[in-house]
Design a protein around this motif. Structure first.
Motif, PDB file in Angstrom:
ATOM      1  N   GLU A  31     -61.104  34.864 -41.135  1.00 59.66           N
ATOM      2  CA  GLU A  31     -61.978  33.690 -41.157  1.00 59.66           C
ATOM      3  C   GLU A  31     -61.366  32.531 -41.940  1.00 59.66           C
ATOM      4  OE1 GLU A  31     -64.726  33.427 -39.467  1.00 59.66           O
ATOM      5  OE2 GLU A  31     -64.712  35.496 -38.729  1.00 59.66           O
ATOM      6  N   GLY A  32     -60.395  32.833 -42.813  1.00 57.86           N
ATOM      7  CA  GLY A  32     -59.697  31.789 -43.550  1.00 57.86           C
ATOM      8  C   GLY A  32     -60.539  31.085 -44.597  1.00 57.86           C
ATOM      9  N   ARG A  33     -61.447  31.821 -45.252  1.00 62.32           N
ATOM     10  CA  ARG A  33     -62.314  31.196 -46.257  1.00 62.32           C
ATOM     11  C   ARG A  33     -61.904  31.527 -47.692  1.00 62.32           C
ATOM     12  NH1 ARG A  33     -66.601  32.781 -42.472  1.00 62.32           N
ATOM     13  NH2 ARG A  33     -66.852  34.696 -43.690  1.00 62.32           N
ATOM     14  N   LEU A  34     -61.104  32.564 -47.878  1.00 62.97           N
ATOM     15  CA  LEU A  34     -60.760  33.021 -49.224  1.00 62.97           C
ATOM     16  C   LEU A  34     -59.714  32.107 -49.854  1.00 62.97           C
ATOM     17  CD1 LEU A  34     -61.540  35.591 -50.945  1.00 62.97           C
ATOM     18  CD2 LEU A  34     -59.281  36.470 -50.301  1.00 62.97           C
ATOM     19  N   SER A  35     -59.990  31.631 -51.075  1.00 58.65           N
ATOM     20  CA  SER A  35     -59.050  30.779 -51.795  1.00 58.65           C
ATOM     21  C   SER A  35     -58.035  31.632 -52.545  1.00 58.65           C
ATOM     22  CB  SER A  35     -59.792  29.874 -52.785  1.00 58.65           C
ATOM     23  OG  SER A  35     -60.351  30.643 -53.841  1.00 58.65           O
TER      24      SER A  35
END
Length: 292
Positions: A219-223
């Motif tokens: 999802e590409g949300r983790l920093s």
């Protein structure tokens, strides 16, 4: 897997009647006996973490590192035989140095994974050599198409495809195409390699993979900062398979925050992540106990 190759494991270049290469399978077994190593690809970088088992009380803290810097923008972590990992690290450094001397730019992560995969596979083809007893995780940051985020030494624009690529299958090339960014690959003893959002190897790989899947990294949300905390948590959970052994958590990161450089996670940040991970794990155990 049978423990005895019934004569077909005497030479690396010999297949068994059912198409198995026992020497490669034995190398995989060596990896499974090593400490857990993981890689987490975040939206703005990559985190590498290793469960470094302490084999002696006389060992110096921080010695015998399992994560190494290949080039300014890339690092490698591995599980298995330490000398084999150091040899592959040196080979990777030679590849990136040669790339810089020819193209005057940092080597893309995908290109390095391709070359290392080929190099490792050669050691499965001849009777005079043995396979590498490691699985390596390569992480890096390819230069983005902005001046502010260029990797040191970058000339020209970053790659249009590969580790970052288009944000969506029907992306508008003028506005929705991302060049460069994070890359994560895992190279196995057979020479086979794949690109990953989250990779795990070593003794605790199964529990580590289960935790990685929960993060929904695609999802590409983790920093990057959140990735450090999650990496510490996963290593602590994976260590349950080696409860009787002392260990150290080794962790590095590369991404936008570090200016595209592969660096060791600051000690304060790492310890803070470990304390957070311990609290979360203890909280989960207490909830399970109450439910029972």
């Amino acid at each position: 897997m049978t423990s005895i190759g019934t004569g077909y494991d005497l030479a690396n270049s010999t297949f068994s009647p059912d198409g198995r290469n026992f020497q490669v399978e034995y190398a995989i077994k060596a990896v499974e006996n090593g400490g857990t190593a993981i890689g987490i690809r975040c939206k703005d970088g990559v985190v590498l973490a290793v469960e470094k088992l302490v084999t002696s009380k006389l060992s110096k803290p921080g010695a015998n590192k399992r994560i190494a810097t290949i080039d300014r923008n890339m690092g490698i972590a591995y599980s298995g035989l330490l000398p084999d990992g150091r040899h592959l690290t040196q080979r990777a450094r030679e590849e990136t140095a040669e790339w810089r001397s020819i193209y005057k730019t940092p080597m893309p992560v995908s290109s390095l994974a391709d070359r290392l995969g080929y190099y490792v596979s050669v050691f499965t083809l001849y009777a005079s050599v043995r396979p590498f007893g490691i699985t390596a995780i390569v992480a890096g940051w390819d230069a983005e198409d902005t001046e502010a985020s260029r990797v040191d030494g970058e000339v020209g624009s970053g790659p249009k495809t590969g580790t970052a690529g288009a944000l969506s299958p029907d992306a508008d090339e003028a506005h929705d195409l991302r060049r460069g960014g994070p890359g994560l690959y895992m190279i196995e003893p057979s020479g086979m390699y794949w690109g990953y959002y989250g990779a795990a190897t070593g003794k605790g790989r199964q529990s580590a993979k289960a935790e990685l899947e929960k993060l929904e990294l695609n999802e590409g949300r983790l920093s990057l900062e959140e990735g450090v905390k999650e990496a510490a948590k996963i290593i602590l959970i994976a260590h349950e398979d080696n409860k009787d052994k002392e260990f150290e958590v080794e962790m590095t990161w590369v991404g936008r925050r570090t200016g595209g450089r592969h660096e060791e996670v600051p000690e304060g940040t790492r310890k803070e992540a470990e304390e957070w991970a311990k609290r979360v794990i203890e909280g989960d155990e207490e909830e399970e106990g109450m439910q029972e």
